[in-house]
Design an enzyme around this catalytic site. Sequence first.
Site, PDB file in Angstrom:
ATOM      1  N   CYS A   1       0.845  -1.266  -0.068  1.00  0.00           N
ATOM      2  CA  CYS A   1       0.165   0.219  -0.122  1.00  0.00           C
ATOM      3  C   CYS A   1       0.869   1.323   0.016  1.00  0.00           C
ATOM      4  O   CYS A   1       0.256   2.346  -0.270  1.00  0.00           O
ATOM      5  CB  CYS A   1      -0.715   0.195   1.285  1.00  0.00           C
ATOM      6  SG  CYS A   1      -2.317  -1.251   1.079  1.00  0.00           S
TER       7      CYS A   1
ATOM      8  N   HIS B   1      -3.456   7.403   2.198  1.00  0.00           N
ATOM      9  CA  HIS B   1      -3.719   6.016   1.864  1.00  0.00           C
ATOM     10  C   HIS B   1      -5.314   5.609   2.297  1.00  0.00           C
ATOM     11  O   HIS B   1      -5.425   5.792   3.365  1.00  0.00           O
ATOM     12  CB  HIS B   1      -2.658   5.191   2.289  1.00  0.00           C
ATOM     13  CG  HIS B   1      -3.201   3.674   1.944  1.00  0.00           C
ATOM     14  ND1 HIS B   1      -3.638   3.212   0.532  1.00  0.00           N
ATOM     15  CD2 HIS B   1      -3.278   2.450   2.729  1.00  0.00           C
ATOM     16  CE1 HIS B   1      -3.874   1.874   0.658  1.00  0.00           C
ATOM     17  NE2 HIS B   1      -3.650   1.470   1.777  1.00  0.00           N
TER      18      HIS B   1
ATOM     19  N   ASN C   1      -9.997   0.128  -0.612  1.00  0.00           N
ATOM     20  CA  ASN C   1      -8.522   0.195  -0.726  1.00  0.00           C
ATOM     21  C   ASN C   1      -7.971  -0.272  -2.124  1.00  0.00           C
ATOM     22  O   ASN C   1      -8.075  -1.562  -2.259  1.00  0.00           O
ATOM     23  CB  ASN C   1      -8.014  -0.656   0.395  1.00  0.00           C
ATOM     24  CG  ASN C   1      -6.563  -0.559   0.492  1.00  0.00           C
ATOM     25  OD1 ASN C   1      -5.815  -0.338  -0.431  1.00  0.00           O
ATOM     26  ND2 ASN C   1      -6.066  -1.242   1.685  1.00  0.00           N
TER      27      ASN C   1
HETATM   28  O1  UT7 Z   1      -4.216  -1.144   3.279  1.00  0.00           O
HETATM   29  C1  UT7 Z   1      -2.948  -1.650   4.048  1.00  0.00           C
HETATM   30  C2  UT7 Z   1      -3.000  -2.322   5.318  1.00  0.00           C
HETATM   31  N1  UT7 Z   1      -4.303  -2.668   5.933  1.00  0.00           N
HETATM   32  C3  UT7 Z   1      -4.859  -2.098   6.567  1.00  0.00           C
HETATM   33  O2  UT7 Z   1      -4.511  -0.832   6.987  1.00  0.00           O
HETATM   34  C4  UT7 Z   1      -6.382  -2.465   7.275  1.00  0.00           C
HETATM   35  C5  UT7 Z   1      -6.170  -2.333   8.819  1.00  0.00           C
HETATM   36  N2  UT7 Z   1      -7.226  -3.031   9.235  1.00  0.00           N
HETATM   37  C6  UT7 Z   1      -8.505  -2.676   9.338  1.00  0.00           C
HETATM   38  O3  UT7 Z   1      -8.835  -1.746   8.518  1.00  0.00           O
HETATM   39  C7  UT7 Z   1      -9.554  -3.273  10.211  1.00  0.00           C
HETATM   40  O4  UT7 Z   1      -8.775  -4.128  10.989  1.00  0.00           O
HETATM   41  C8  UT7 Z   1     -10.690  -4.321   9.491  1.00  0.00           C
HETATM   42  C9  UT7 Z   1     -11.496  -3.552   8.859  1.00  0.00           C
HETATM   43  C10 UT7 Z   1     -10.077  -5.308   8.524  1.00  0.00           C
HETATM   44  C11 UT7 Z   1     -11.347  -5.063  10.523  1.00  0.00           C
HETATM   45  O5  UT7 Z   1     -11.990  -4.222  11.636  1.00  0.00           O
HETATM   46  P1  UT7 Z   1     -11.646  -4.527  13.057  1.00  0.00           P
HETATM   47  O6  UT7 Z   1     -12.475  -3.376  13.671  1.00  0.00           O
HETATM   48  O7  UT7 Z   1     -10.359  -4.485  13.288  1.00  0.00           O
HETATM   49  O8  UT7 Z   1     -12.503  -5.751  13.235  1.00  0.00           O
HETATM   50  P2  UT7 Z   1     -11.634  -7.184  14.019  1.00  0.00           P
HETATM   51  O9  UT7 Z   1     -10.854  -7.865  12.896  1.00  0.00           O
HETATM   52  O10 UT7 Z   1     -11.012  -6.839  15.175  1.00  0.00           O
HETATM   53  O11 UT7 Z   1     -13.175  -7.998  14.028  1.00  0.00           O
HETATM   54  C12 UT7 Z   1     -14.128  -7.867  15.051  1.00  0.00           C
HETATM   55  C13 UT7 Z   1     -15.254  -8.749  14.674  1.00  0.00           C
HETATM   56  C14 UT7 Z   1     -14.866 -10.155  14.848  1.00  0.00           C
HETATM   57  O12 UT7 Z   1     -15.935 -10.710  15.323  1.00  0.00           O
HETATM   58  P3  UT7 Z   1     -15.742 -11.228  16.691  1.00  0.00           P
HETATM   59  O13 UT7 Z   1     -14.561 -12.178  16.870  1.00  0.00           O
HETATM   60  O14 UT7 Z   1     -15.668 -10.033  17.783  1.00  0.00           O
HETATM   61  O15 UT7 Z   1     -17.098 -12.025  17.076  1.00  0.00           O
HETATM   62  C15 UT7 Z   1     -14.841 -10.468  13.488  1.00  0.00           C
HETATM   63  O16 UT7 Z   1     -15.004 -11.730  12.915  1.00  0.00           O
HETATM   64  O17 UT7 Z   1     -15.744  -8.215  13.675  1.00  0.00           O
HETATM   65  C16 UT7 Z   1     -15.925  -9.542  12.834  1.00  0.00           C
HETATM   66  N3  UT7 Z   1     -15.993  -9.231  11.303  1.00  0.00           N
HETATM   67  C17 UT7 Z   1     -17.134  -8.730  10.579  1.00  0.00           C
HETATM   68  N4  UT7 Z   1     -18.293  -8.799  10.817  1.00  0.00           N
HETATM   69  C18 UT7 Z   1     -19.119  -8.354   9.970  1.00  0.00           C
HETATM   70  C19 UT7 Z   1     -14.784  -9.248  10.646  1.00  0.00           C
HETATM   71  N5  UT7 Z   1     -15.081  -8.878   9.306  1.00  0.00           N
HETATM   72  C20 UT7 Z   1     -16.684  -8.610   9.528  1.00  0.00           C
HETATM   73  C21 UT7 Z   1     -17.409  -8.430   8.315  1.00  0.00           C
HETATM   74  N6  UT7 Z   1     -18.647  -8.132   8.676  1.00  0.00           N
HETATM   75  N7  UT7 Z   1     -17.154  -8.028   7.119  1.00  0.00           N
END
Ligand code: UT7
Length: 332
Positions: free
Chosen positions: A116, A256, A286
């Site tokens: 990225c 970004h 993204n």
């Molecule tokens: O581009 C270069 C580098 N990449 C980034 O900068 C991305 C950085 N990361 C992020 O943007 C975020 O971490 C994400 C958008 C990928 C995920 O958001 P988050 O707030 O960090 O969620 P999480 O991974 O901590 O997951 C929280 C919960 C989980 O459920 P439980 O375990 O709490 O029950 C996930 O299973 O949200 C769940 N979850 C979803 N729920 C509904 C994960 N993806 C989804 C989804 N829809 N699409």
Amino acid sequence: MKKIRAAITGINAWVPDYVLTNQEIETMVDTNDEWITSRTGIKERRILKGEDQGTSVIGINAVKGLLAKTNTKAEDIDLIICATTTPDMQFPATGNLIADGVGAKNAFSYDLQAACSGFLYALTTGSQFIETGKYKKVIVVGADKMSSIIDYTDRATCIIFGDGGGAVLLEPTTEEFGIMDTIMKSDGSGAPYLHMKAGGSRRPATAETVAARQHYVYQEGSAVFKFAVTNMADVSAEIMERNNLQADDVAWLVPHQANKRIIDATANRMGVGEDKVMLNIHKFGNTTSGTIPLCLWEYEKQLKKGDNLILAAFGGGFTWGSIYVKWAYDPK
Ligand code: UT7
């Protein structure tokens, strides 16, 4: 003798027509529009469909438009650097295909991969060729067809990424415009959190790697999120400080577009208000190397000669960085 700087003298971008909305993603995986919007800021992204359509299609369309906009002859281009993580093929370089596709017969061309942060790495690299005085017209492309490496059964990654990209023209100036300062960083110990497991020399493609779905982006989202928030904000604050820029001096933050919450944290740290933050994550998601040129392209008409821009990115590697640009032209 006055220092030669690399000025951005034109910007163009291109996205495919197909719009993949949050509503359509709801039919593919267990997610919903409210979750995606509140956690990422993304509403829709573009997808490049069709047989044999690679990242070069995005690059060629962006560069053709750039040449037309800037009245530049393809044969006058000295160099094309393409930042991409999704090259058409392992080799030759997608930059070679773009140069051929636009008729840049006198250019040499190559790819650069920094996930990225690719566009910022390529802009830093391209500007050096201008600053030496040896090259007069350098095109820096940032383009990715992320849909080619996304698992559309994995709700944690398929909601984020999209296809698209753009290109800038760099030309020399002895005035105080252009790429003023750059800070680039990398830390390969971040690889476990964001990578593709197979298809490289470590684990070449086999029937087993395909069956195990190892040719897709693997991301530990919340770990990457923490590194991204801290590092993108730190590096943006550092480049402001070392160039004696206060928040009021900054016309635009060009971040970004990975997650709206990472963008907000960076702007807060810089003390820059929302009205000065380029944002189009809701439309394109993204696009990896494509995000920053897509922002510059969409906001070009609002940019004035002398505007101070801070470009910032964080991505796989880990890689991250910030570039201070003094915009070189008024809206045309
Ligand atoms: O581009 C270069 C580098 N990449 C980034 O900068 C991305 C950085 N990361 C992020 O943007 C975020 O971490 C994400 C958008 C990928 C995920 O958001 P988050 O707030 O960090 O969620 P999480 O991974 O901590 O997951 C929280 C919960 C989980 O459920 P439980 O375990 O709490 O029950 C996930 O299973 O949200 C769940 N979850 C979803 N729920 C509904 C994960 N993806 C989804 C989804 N829809 N699409």
